[in-house]
Design an enzyme around this catalytic site. Sequence first.
Site: not given
Length: 378
Positions: A213, A189, A106
């Site tokens: 998530k 993040d 990511w």
Amino acid sequence: MMLTPNQLNFSGGPGALPESVLQQVQQAIIAVPDVGLSILGISHRSDWFANVMHELEHNVRSLLGLPPNYHVLMLQGGATQQFSMIPMTWLRGSTEAADYLHTGYWSGKSLTEAQREGPMRVLWQGGAIGNATPLSHTPSSIPFSRLPMDDELDFNPRAPYFHYISNETVEGLQFQRVLGRDDVPRVCDMSSDFLSRPCEAERYSLIYAHAQKNLGPAGVTVVVLRDEWLLQAKQDAPGFLDYRTHIAAHSIYNTPPVFAIYVVLLVTRWLLNEVGGLANMHAINTAKAARLYQVIDESDGFYRSRAAVADRSLMNVTFNLPSVEHEQKFLAAAQQAGFSGLAGHRSVGGIRASIYNGLTQEAVDALAGFMKVFRGLN
Ligand SMILES: *Cc1c(COP(=O)(O)O)cnc(C)c1O
């Protein structure tokens, strides 16, 4: 007590949500208590929704202990849109490079978007550029198997900001400390570990986390933004991509995802009232992860942890078996036994047990028991 398929959902995302939340959601689909309308048909301009937004912002503030100079926004576009919005706002036209870490899949995506907008520097590189990191069974050759130590990071004190990802969801790597300099805006993040533990939010200029998530369904991204940092924002972003637009509109600039936001509200209520705050959530998550890592560590190398011990994630436990054939057999047997979502991310393969807030200790114990039995038979 038999666990339901939903309670045994170890998916990397969207992740499992607490049962008590799902029950309230089920009711709200038909009719929200006190309103009488389905959550899917309530106006975002209603008083009811104004109260939802108000309470949600309040709950996030109290869970994080946020000072008043922070904005709490509910945006769309996922974490991926933040990969762009951040450099569009604070990097365009800059002569100094922003510092980025490349610690996994990511963060790799985040760098690519920053590069489009202005000068950036990859301060630390944990593996090959690009996202494909094929499965390897020799631990030393696994890219992104550890995170940097402080003495490996030479931060630029003049960087417009420093960006990193607190938990690399695909690789199962999680920082156990706050990174960077306090005099450089810190951006993180936290999509896969937001509200899973206390995080010293007041040390960040911007935190973002999409919901799917740990917090709710896809469609909403929570952004926590320090007001003073907006003084440095560039003036040329399109309205929808300008943080100031959403601040002025209290996150109702256009039609927001009412349903997703309501579920996130229910999750924050659950964290406050049933779990008792982030320190308790962290203790529960620590115990859950310890259970699985213990089975891995006591398996005489049958289960091979991908992540360096110091950087092991409390959210995503990643491991390999002696061969790809063993892994396929493991996944098939796990499915038979009622577990789902255990296949590793398509970019890396292997096994990944995602144990977000909503996944219970009982479910983790069940998986640990299954892993021991499987090892005994293979
Ligand atoms: C899943 C994930 C993303 C991708 O988020 P989208 O909402 O799909 O854009 C970004 N960052 C992290 C850390 C993730 O786990």
